[in-house]
Each structure stands twice: as structure tokens, then as C-alpha cells.
Design an enzyme around this catalytic site. Structure first.
Site, PDB file in Angstrom:
ATOM      1  N   SER A 181      14.271  -7.352  15.329  1.00  0.00           N
ATOM      2  CA  SER A 181      14.456  -8.769  15.656  1.00  0.00           C
ATOM      3  C   SER A 181      15.934  -9.150  15.680  1.00  0.00           C
ATOM      4  O   SER A 181      16.789  -8.475  15.089  1.00  0.00           O
ATOM      5  CB  SER A 181      13.719  -9.622  14.628  1.00  0.00           C
ATOM      6  OG  SER A 181      14.298  -9.431  13.356  1.00  0.00           O
ATOM      7  N   GLY A 237      18.930  -7.911  13.162  1.00  0.00           N
ATOM      8  CA  GLY A 237      20.028  -7.220  13.838  1.00  0.00           C
ATOM      9  C   GLY A 237      21.373  -7.856  13.546  1.00  0.00           C
ATOM     10  O   GLY A 237      22.361  -7.178  13.244  1.00  0.00           O
ATOM     11  N   GLU A 248      19.301  -3.025  19.359  1.00  0.00           N
ATOM     12  CA  GLU A 248      18.423  -3.450  20.458  1.00  0.00           C
ATOM     13  C   GLU A 248      17.496  -4.511  19.882  1.00  0.00           C
ATOM     14  O   GLU A 248      16.757  -4.227  18.928  1.00  0.00           O
ATOM     15  CB  GLU A 248      17.601  -2.277  20.997  1.00  0.00           C
ATOM     16  CG  GLU A 248      18.397  -1.307  21.840  1.00  0.00           C
ATOM     17  CD  GLU A 248      19.044  -1.933  23.070  1.00  0.00           C
ATOM     18  OE1 GLU A 248      18.586  -3.004  23.522  1.00  0.00           O
ATOM     19  OE2 GLU A 248      20.033  -1.353  23.552  1.00  0.00           O
ATOM     20  N   CYS A 261       9.819  -5.450  23.999  1.00  0.00           N
ATOM     21  CA  CYS A 261      11.014  -6.293  24.139  1.00  0.00           C
ATOM     22  C   CYS A 261      11.342  -6.513  25.603  1.00  0.00           C
ATOM     23  O   CYS A 261      12.050  -7.449  25.952  1.00  0.00           O
ATOM     24  CB  CYS A 261      12.192  -5.723  23.373  1.00  0.00           C
ATOM     25  SG  CYS A 261      12.439  -3.985  23.650  1.00  0.00           S
ATOM     26  N   GLN A 279       1.869 -11.269  13.053  1.00  0.00           N
ATOM     27  CA  GLN A 279       2.193 -11.425  14.478  1.00  0.00           C
ATOM     28  C   GLN A 279       1.174 -12.342  15.159  1.00  0.00           C
ATOM     29  O   GLN A 279       1.529 -13.161  16.002  1.00  0.00           O
ATOM     30  CB  GLN A 279       2.247 -10.060  15.156  1.00  0.00           C
ATOM     31  CG  GLN A 279       2.650 -10.115  16.610  1.00  0.00           C
ATOM     32  CD  GLN A 279       4.032 -10.711  16.850  1.00  0.00           C
ATOM     33  OE1 GLN A 279       4.999 -10.301  16.216  1.00  0.00           O
ATOM     34  NE2 GLN A 279       4.131 -11.700  17.726  1.00  0.00           N
ATOM     35  N   GLU A 289      11.587 -15.830  21.667  1.00  0.00           N
ATOM     36  CA  GLU A 289      10.741 -14.660  21.873  1.00  0.00           C
ATOM     37  C   GLU A 289       9.470 -14.793  21.033  1.00  0.00           C
ATOM     38  O   GLU A 289       9.538 -15.028  19.827  1.00  0.00           O
ATOM     39  CB  GLU A 289      11.479 -13.382  21.471  1.00  0.00           C
ATOM     40  CG  GLU A 289      10.684 -12.141  21.834  1.00  0.00           C
ATOM     41  CD  GLU A 289      11.414 -10.847  21.539  1.00  0.00           C
ATOM     42  OE1 GLU A 289      11.955 -10.711  20.423  1.00  0.00           O
ATOM     43  OE2 GLU A 289      11.436  -9.975  22.417  1.00  0.00           O
TER      44      GLU A 289
HETATM   45  P1  ADP Z   1      10.002  -6.953  13.777  1.00  0.00           P
HETATM   46  O1  ADP Z   1       9.177  -6.655  12.570  1.00  0.00           O
HETATM   47  O2  ADP Z   1       9.777  -8.286  14.349  1.00  0.00           O
HETATM   48  O3  ADP Z   1      10.030  -5.841  14.765  1.00  0.00           O
HETATM   49  P2  ADP Z   1      12.302  -6.786  12.035  1.00  0.00           P
HETATM   50  O4  ADP Z   1      13.728  -6.972  12.424  1.00  0.00           O
HETATM   51  O5  ADP Z   1      11.776  -7.611  10.932  1.00  0.00           O
HETATM   52  O6  ADP Z   1      11.513  -7.029  13.377  1.00  0.00           O
HETATM   53  O7  ADP Z   1      11.991  -5.261  11.692  1.00  0.00           O
HETATM   54  C1  ADP Z   1      12.552  -4.176  12.382  1.00  0.00           C
HETATM   55  C2  ADP Z   1      12.935  -3.115  11.373  1.00  0.00           C
HETATM   56  O8  ADP Z   1      13.950  -3.628  10.534  1.00  0.00           O
HETATM   57  C3  ADP Z   1      11.783  -2.685  10.455  1.00  0.00           C
HETATM   58  O9  ADP Z   1      11.882  -1.296  10.190  1.00  0.00           O
HETATM   59  C4  ADP Z   1      12.070  -3.501   9.207  1.00  0.00           C
HETATM   60  O10 ADP Z   1      11.522  -2.915   8.039  1.00  0.00           O
HETATM   61  C5  ADP Z   1      13.579  -3.482   9.177  1.00  0.00           C
HETATM   62  N1  ADP Z   1      14.183  -4.560   8.397  1.00  0.00           N
HETATM   63  C6  ADP Z   1      13.693  -5.803   8.188  1.00  0.00           C
HETATM   64  N2  ADP Z   1      14.514  -6.501   7.385  1.00  0.00           N
HETATM   65  C7  ADP Z   1      15.547  -5.700   7.074  1.00  0.00           C
HETATM   66  C8  ADP Z   1      16.724  -5.844   6.268  1.00  0.00           C
HETATM   67  N3  ADP Z   1      17.009  -6.976   5.641  1.00  0.00           N
HETATM   68  N4  ADP Z   1      17.559  -4.788   6.174  1.00  0.00           N
HETATM   69  C9  ADP Z   1      17.289  -3.649   6.821  1.00  0.00           C
HETATM   70  N5  ADP Z   1      16.216  -3.446   7.574  1.00  0.00           N
HETATM   71  C10 ADP Z   1      15.347  -4.449   7.718  1.00  0.00           C
END
Ligand code: ADP
Length: 480
Positions: free
Chosen positions: A226, A230, A249, A283, A330, A382
Site C-alpha cells: 500500500s 510504502g 510498487e 494494482c 478487504q 484505490e
Molecule cells: P496490503 O495489505 O494492502 O497489500 P500493506 O502495505 O499493508 O498492503 O502490506 C504489504 C506488505 O507490507 C505486507 O507484507 C505487510 O505485512 C507489510 N507491512 C505492513 N506494515 C508494515 C510495516 N509497518 N513495516 C514493514 N512492513 C509492513
């Protein structure tokens, strides 16, 4: 029930906690117990990757080729089984799951070849007697944080180039789909990777992901997920000592422009495939149909008819066109946006309701809004589900302006039979990928993938362009 451990330094390492992997098509079906790692597990994996780096970075291209090719062969030979694992944990249909597993195998084969194609450059110097050589070197330990929507392809397109160019890896897959990534890591390790070159630590982003980001021995982070996560990761990578290289990404709000001169059948197929296949959880999914006056009503009517014929059901069932949403969180988000769209004054033209099937799962009828203004939240944020809206416009110029009026810039599509408009759109769409008479989602694996504006940050992924992230350039001067 099967239990899956983290793999650190080539060994299965048991974790104090585990998390249950649930099938979104049938929430009574528990796929397995997967380790939920700690900061200590992540740090141990980084230490193993660091220890393995010097020897791995000096392996010959042939050694790396052989391992990647062997892994590719196994993935392709087992694509049906891997596709089933993937569809069971993520909810995309079995053909989509098998297609994704096949893609992972193809990516591994491509990067096996890259080990041999990979070279440098030499230049004459501006100074007499001096020659200049430009080479690329691996960057070190790469931390990878991946999302749930492509449980094997995204890990493959990060791991394969990292290994091909001589780096070592710690990967943390998304918590809700660890099985596919675990299988990929297992196949690569059994293909002959030395211990510690490829490590997987499963668990929470806030724990394991954060520990990988915080570890100073991690040289670079490749993230897909997300925008909010990111952005936080990029900030942490820049604030770290030493600073980390970072590649992100993130989201999309991808437009599909349909012009009066479009072939209606092509436009409807692009819309259905791009917006609703894989349950809209891509995405690159189209969520904004921008349609000119003359074709608007015919397009909406034909698209609605097509939607009425789609089967939403268990991902593993033959005949299913659209599987369930990935999880309750979701589904809540999708339903929240459907309510927001109605409140904002858009017309819910078709679908959007919860569905009951044989087993309990997260089933949602695809939702099509009409009368969407590009200022509405459903046109700007999104959603990441099977929800799309039609915005009616007067002509091409307005369509292009609205297509570009977004904070994102991943993929942009146009359906037209006009060379003039398709050429203009290719040049002027503010997106990393442009599709003419094709869905916004669905890309090749040997060419760059990525976007601009709020969608991506850092070098492109995939194809030979992946080397920009996974290598660092050295310029050597010699007086001889
Ligand atoms: P989504 O679940 O909507 O795809 P996220 O950005 O929440 O998007 O998750 C994408 C990845 O990032 C997952 O592997 C999640 O566990 C990881 N993630 C979520 N929060 C953090 C954080 N604070 N630090 C590092 N990685 C994270």
C-alpha cells in the site's frame, strides 16, 4: 494440520507463534499453521544472508544459472499443484493461480539467462593512455516485503533478479498468503542455493517487516504494497545509517478510456478482464472507465450483460470466473467504498452485494457504478476490489485529462481504432505502462514493470531493467 517454519540459514527454525492460513473460498478450510516470526528471527535471517553474501557474490554466472534454471524447471513441472496452493490461499480462480505459478517459473528462467547476458561497458578516456570500465556489482543483503495479491509471482520477480545478480535475500511474504512464497523458497533452496543465500521469515509487517527495515546490514528494500506503508518504508530507508536503496510498487487508480470508435466487444472484454478478473485485486486493475458520449450507453449495456453471465464462486471450482475477496478486512473495505459511492451520488448500476455460496467465504458480486465524477472518492482512492465506475465524457481531450487527473500513474488503457488517438494517448498518458485495446492489467515478464507519480518509487522491476535496483555501478580508470 501442516506446520510451516521460517527458513533461516538453510534450516527450518521454529517460531514461538504461528498464524493460521485460511481459505477465503471456505473459511472452514485451514490450510496450515505458518510461523509468525519475531525481530530476533528477522535479525538472524539478515545475519545469515550477510554471512552468505561474500561467497555467493563471487559465484560464476554458470553456478547461478544452473540453480535458477533448476528451480524454474521444478516450478513449471509443478505449476498445477502450486497454482492450486495459490488459489486456495488467495482466492483467485484455479486457471489464474496456475497462470501465476507458470509466470513464476518463466521469471526464474528469464533471470537464469540474465546471469549470462549480464556485462559491462568500456569507454576511451578523455585523458591520454587511460581506459574506463563500467561494471556492475551486487548490492548485498536485500530485504523484500511482499503483498498478498500475487503470492508467488511478486516474490519470484524480486528474488530471481536479486539472486541472478549475486545478492542474498531475506523475504517476508504477506501474512495471509505465506504458503506460495514458502514453496518458492523451498524449491530454490533445494535447487542448490548455499545456506543463507535465501531466507524467509513469515509474520507481521509491523514486527518482521519493521525489523528487516531497521537492520543496518540490509542494504536495500524492495517493497510492494500500500501507499501508506510504502511511504513509511521509504522514509525509514532514507533516515537509516547507512541509507538503504529502496524500490516501491504501490497503488493504482488505472483508467480505461473507451472512445466512440472503439470496437465494442474489445472494450467490454478489456473492461471485464481489467477491472474484475482476479477479483479486481491487482494494482494494475482498471477502476475508472472513461467513456465518450457516443458509445457510453452501448458500452454500459454490453458490459452489464457480460457481468450478468459471470460466475462468482469457490476459486477451486471449475467454471468460476471470479473468486472471493481475499479476507474480511478487504471485503469490509470494498463494501465501505460501495456505500461511499452511493452516498456521493454515483449510481450503483449493477452488483455490489454479498453472495452466499456452498461454503462460507468472502463472496462479493462485482460492482459497476455509472454517473461517476472524477472528484468522487471512488474515482480517486484505490479500493482494491471488484468495484469500478463509468465516467461519461464528451470527447478524447476530456477523456485524456480525466485519465491523468489522479495521484497514481501505474497503467493506463485506451480502446480505440484510431491511430491518431492511440498514438497521442501513448505519448501523453501519465503512466508507467500504456495499453491500447488491451486490459490495463496483464503484462509481459521480460520488460519493465512499474509506474510514476504515487504508484512507484525507485527503479523499475522485471526484465533486464531489474538490474538498476539489484546492482550498483562501478567506474574504474586504468592508466596502462
Ligand atoms: P496490503 O495489505 O494492502 O497489500 P500493506 O502495505 O499493508 O498492503 O502490506 C504489504 C506488505 O507490507 C505486507 O507484507 C505487510 O505485512 C507489510 N507491512 C505492513 N506494515 C508494515 C510495516 N509497518 N513495516 C514493514 N512492513 C509492513
Amino acid at each position: 494440520m501442516s506446520a510451516f517454519q521460517n527458513v533461516i540459514g538453510g534450516e527450518a527454525v521454529s517460531a514461538a507463534n504461528a498464524s493460521r492460513n485460511i481459505n477465503p473460498s471456505n473459511t472452514n478450510d485451514v490450510i496450515g499453521e505458518f510461523a509468525s516470526g519475531t525481530k530476533a528471527d528477522a535479525d538472524a535471517a539478515v545475519a545469515a544472508a550477510k554471512a552468505a553474501f561474500p561467497a555467493w557474490s563471487r559465484t560464476t554466472p554458470q553456478e547461478r544459472y544452473d540453480i535458477l534454471k533448476k528451480a524454474s524447471d521444478e516450478v513449471l513441472a509443478r505449476k498445477d499443484e502450486l497454482g492450486r496452493i495459490l488459489s486456495r490461499e488467495e482466492g483467485k480462480t484455479l486457471p489464474e493461480g496456475i497462470g501465476e505459478a507458470t509466470r513464476a517459473g518463466q521469471i526464474l528462467a528469464f533471470f537464469a539467462g540474465e546471469t549470462l547476458r549480464f556485462g559491462g561497458e568500456s569507454f576511451p578516456s578523455v585523458r591520454p593512455g587511460v581506459s574506463v570500465e563500467i561494471t556492475r556489482e551486487p548490492i548485498g543483503v536485500v530485504g523484500m516485503i511482499t503483498p498478498w495479491n500475487f503470492p508467488i509471482a511478486i516474490p519470484a520477480w524480486k528474488i530471481a533478479p536479486a539472486l541472478a545478480y549475486g545478492n542474498t535475500v531475506v523475504i517476508k511474504p504477506a501474512e495471509i498468503v505465506p504458503h506460495s512464497a514458502w514453496m518458492l523458497v523451498d524449491i530454490l533452496n533445494r535447487a542448490g542455493l548455499p545456506k543463507g543465500v535465501l531466507n524467509i521469515v513469515m509474520g507481521k509487517g509491523s514486527v518482521v517487516g519493521q525489523a528487516i527495515i531497521d537492520n543496518p546490514d540490509v542494504t536495500a528494500i524492495s517493497f510492494t504494497g500500500s501507499v501508506n506503508t510504502g511511504r513509511r518504508i521509504a522514509a525509514a530507508c532514507v533516515a537509516a545509517t547507512p541509507m538503504k536503496k529502496v524500490q516501491l510498487e504501490m497503488g493504482g487508480k488505472n483508467p480505461l478510456v473507451v472512445l466512440d470508435d472503439a470496437d465494442l466487444k474489445t472494450a467490454v472484454e478489456c473492461a471485464v478482464n481489467g477491472a474484475f478478473f482476479s477479483t479486481g485485486q491487482r494494482c494494475t486493475a482498471s477502476s475508472r472507465f472513461i467513456v465518450t458520449d457516443g458509445i457510453h450507453d452501448a458500452f454500459v449495456a454490453a458490459l452489464t450483460e457480460r457481468l450478468q453471465g459471470l460466475v462468482v464462486d469457490d476459486a477451486l471450482k471449475a467454471g468460476t470466473h471470479i473468486g472471493p475477496v481475499v479476507d474480511q478486512g478487504q471485503l469490509d473495505q470494498d463494501e465501505k467504498y460501495i456505500a461511499i459511492g452511493r452516498d456521493e451520488g454515483a449510481k450503483l448500476h449493477w452488483g455490489g452485494e454479498r453472495l452466499n455460496r456452498e461454503n462460507p467465504g468472502f463472496y462479493l458480486q462485482p460492482a459497476l457504478f455509472t454517473g461517476v465524477a472524477n472528484t468522487m472518492r471512488i474515482a480517486r482512492e484505490e479500493i482494491f476490489g471488484p468495484v469500478a465506475g463509468v465516467t461519461r465524457v464528451k470527447g478524447y481531450d476530456e477523456a485524456l485529462a480525466i485519465a491523468n487527473d489522479t495521484e497514481f500513474g501505474l497503467s493506463a488503457g485506451i480502446c480505440t481504432t484510431s491511430l491518431k488517438y492511440s498514438t497521442h494517448f501513448k505519448r501523453n498518458a501519465e503512466a508507467g505502462m500504456v495499453m491500447v485495446n488491451l486490459p490495463t492489467a496483464g503484462v509481459d515478464y521480460h520488460v519493465p514493470f512499474g509506474g510514476r507519480k504515487g504508484s512507484s518509487y525507485g527503479p523499475r522491476e522485471q526484465g533486464a531493467y531489474a538490474r538498476e535496483f539489484y546492482t550498483t555501478v562501478k567506474t574504474s580508470y586504468t592508466l596502462a
